[in-house]
Design an enzyme around this catalytic site. Structure first.
Site, PDB file in Angstrom:
ATOM      1  N   GLY A 203      24.138  34.568  49.968  1.00  0.00           N
ATOM      2  CA  GLY A 203      24.033  33.405  50.843  1.00  0.00           C
ATOM      3  C   GLY A 203      23.482  33.687  52.221  1.00  0.00           C
ATOM      4  O   GLY A 203      23.698  32.908  53.150  1.00  0.00           O
ATOM      5  N   GLN A 204      22.747  34.791  52.374  1.00  0.00           N
ATOM      6  CA  GLN A 204      22.155  35.074  53.692  1.00  0.00           C
ATOM      7  C   GLN A 204      21.127  34.009  54.041  1.00  0.00           C
ATOM      8  O   GLN A 204      20.250  33.686  53.228  1.00  0.00           O
ATOM      9  CB  GLN A 204      21.495  36.463  53.702  1.00  0.00           C
TER      10      GLN A 204
ATOM     11  N   HIS B   8      23.594  40.498  60.672  1.00  0.00           N
ATOM     12  CA  HIS B   8      24.684  40.037  61.521  1.00  0.00           C
ATOM     13  C   HIS B   8      25.985  40.253  60.784  1.00  0.00           C
ATOM     14  O   HIS B   8      26.097  39.962  59.595  1.00  0.00           O
ATOM     15  CB  HIS B   8      24.517  38.562  61.895  1.00  0.00           C
ATOM     16  N   LEU B   9      26.952  40.771  61.502  1.00  0.00           N
ATOM     17  CA  LEU B   9      28.288  40.979  60.956  1.00  0.00           C
ATOM     18  C   LEU B   9      29.133  39.765  61.302  1.00  0.00           C
ATOM     19  O   LEU B   9      29.346  39.457  62.477  1.00  0.00           O
ATOM     20  CB  LEU B   9      28.886  42.249  61.584  1.00  0.00           C
ATOM     21  N   HIS B  10      29.567  39.034  60.268  1.00  0.00           N
ATOM     22  CA  HIS B  10      30.497  37.924  60.482  1.00  0.00           C
ATOM     23  C   HIS B  10      31.885  38.496  60.733  1.00  0.00           C
ATOM     24  O   HIS B  10      32.319  39.422  60.039  1.00  0.00           O
ATOM     25  CB  HIS B  10      30.609  37.061  59.222  1.00  0.00           C
TER      26      HIS B  10
ATOM     27  N   ASN C  32      26.330  39.436  54.786  1.00  0.00           N
ATOM     28  CA  ASN C  32      25.658  38.940  53.587  1.00  0.00           C
ATOM     29  C   ASN C  32      24.262  39.538  53.476  1.00  0.00           C
ATOM     30  O   ASN C  32      23.577  39.715  54.485  1.00  0.00           O
ATOM     31  CB  ASN C  32      25.565  37.419  53.645  1.00  0.00           C
TER      32      ASN C  32
ATOM     33  N   ASP D  82      29.936  31.764  66.097  1.00  0.00           N
ATOM     34  CA  ASP D  82      29.145  31.094  65.068  1.00  0.00           C
ATOM     35  C   ASP D  82      29.130  29.590  65.357  1.00  0.00           C
ATOM     36  O   ASP D  82      30.158  28.991  65.683  1.00  0.00           O
ATOM     37  CB  ASP D  82      29.738  31.372  63.680  1.00  0.00           C
ATOM     38  N   ILE D  83      27.973  28.976  65.230  1.00  0.00           N
ATOM     39  CA  ILE D  83      27.825  27.552  65.550  1.00  0.00           C
ATOM     40  C   ILE D  83      28.524  26.656  64.522  1.00  0.00           C
ATOM     41  O   ILE D  83      28.838  25.509  64.807  1.00  0.00           O
ATOM     42  CB  ILE D  83      26.314  27.198  65.655  1.00  0.00           C
TER      43      ILE D  83
HETATM   44  P1  AMP Z   1      24.376  33.995  56.923  1.00  0.00           P
HETATM   45  O1  AMP Z   1      24.497  32.785  56.039  1.00  0.00           O
HETATM   46  O2  AMP Z   1      25.256  35.147  56.536  1.00  0.00           O
HETATM   47  O3  AMP Z   1      22.924  34.395  57.128  1.00  0.00           O
HETATM   48  O4  AMP Z   1      24.945  33.543  58.333  1.00  0.00           O
HETATM   49  C1  AMP Z   1      24.181  32.921  59.310  1.00  0.00           C
HETATM   50  C2  AMP Z   1      25.163  32.342  60.286  1.00  0.00           C
HETATM   51  O5  AMP Z   1      24.478  32.017  61.481  1.00  0.00           O
HETATM   52  C3  AMP Z   1      25.840  31.060  59.790  1.00  0.00           C
HETATM   53  O6  AMP Z   1      27.243  31.240  59.744  1.00  0.00           O
HETATM   54  C4  AMP Z   1      25.424  30.029  60.831  1.00  0.00           C
HETATM   55  O7  AMP Z   1      26.425  29.081  61.102  1.00  0.00           O
HETATM   56  C5  AMP Z   1      25.099  30.895  62.027  1.00  0.00           C
HETATM   57  N1  AMP Z   1      24.171  30.283  62.967  1.00  0.00           N
HETATM   58  C6  AMP Z   1      22.997  29.679  62.685  1.00  0.00           C
HETATM   59  N2  AMP Z   1      22.418  29.215  63.813  1.00  0.00           N
HETATM   60  C7  AMP Z   1      23.251  29.551  64.829  1.00  0.00           C
HETATM   61  C8  AMP Z   1      23.236  29.345  66.230  1.00  0.00           C
HETATM   62  N3  AMP Z   1      22.221  28.694  66.837  1.00  0.00           N
HETATM   63  N4  AMP Z   1      24.271  29.818  66.973  1.00  0.00           N
HETATM   64  C9  AMP Z   1      25.294  30.454  66.384  1.00  0.00           C
HETATM   65  N5  AMP Z   1      25.372  30.693  65.061  1.00  0.00           N
HETATM   66  C10 AMP Z   1      24.382  30.241  64.290  1.00  0.00           C
END
Ligand code: AMP
Ligand code: ZN
Length: 114
Positions: A93-94, A100-102, A87, A30-31
């Site tokens: 908070g999506q 995507h699975l965190h 999410n 995750d970035i």
């Molecule tokens: P969500 O809020 O559950 O939709 O999670 C989206 C996730 O994607 C967040 O934790 C962001 O930090 C992550 N994210 C967004 N852009 C990137 C990226 N370019 N590379 C890696 N993770 C990312």
């Protein structure tokens, strides 16, 4: 989908820090990490939210968890533990509408979540 960030990762148009990849899945860091280890596992195929899953996607969703466990083991955090979260929509908070699975690990994670 051409304007989807995670589809662009799946096709290689954008290159995240990849931790695992196979024909159907991609795992990458995750970035904006919320734990010492925070990575995401995605299907390469575009599915916007959990609400869009079909019965035929059940095996694919199971594979997201198998990949999560595999990467957690590779990172050395499996025994200490980790949290998986997916999410769905605004109240959760999506922000990226490609499922995507965190996976969060490397610190104590409070429960219940906020
Ligand atoms: P969500 O809020 O559950 O939709 O999670 C989206 C996730 O994607 C967040 O934790 C962001 O930090 C992550 N994210 C967004 N852009 C990137 C990226 N370019 N590379 C890696 N993770 C990312
Ligand atoms: Zn997508």
């Amino acid at each position: 989908m051409s304007d989807c960030l995670f589809c662009k990762m799946a096709t290689g148009e954008i290159s995240p820090e990849i931790l695992y990849e196979d024909a159907e899945l991609l795992a990458f860091r995750d970035i904006n990490p919320h734990a010492p280890s925070h990575f995401l596992v995605i299907p390469k195929r575009h599915i916007a939210t959990i609400n869009d899953l079909q019965a035929g996607d059940a095996e694919l969703v199971g594979k997201l968890y198998l990949a999560a466990a595999r990467v957690a083991a590779d990172l050395g955090v499996a025994e200490a533990g980790y949290r998986t979260v997916m999410n769905c929509n605004a109240d959760a908070g999506q922000t990226v509408f490609h499922i995507h699975l965190h996976v969060l690990a490397g610190r104590h994670l409070a429960w219940p979540p906020g």
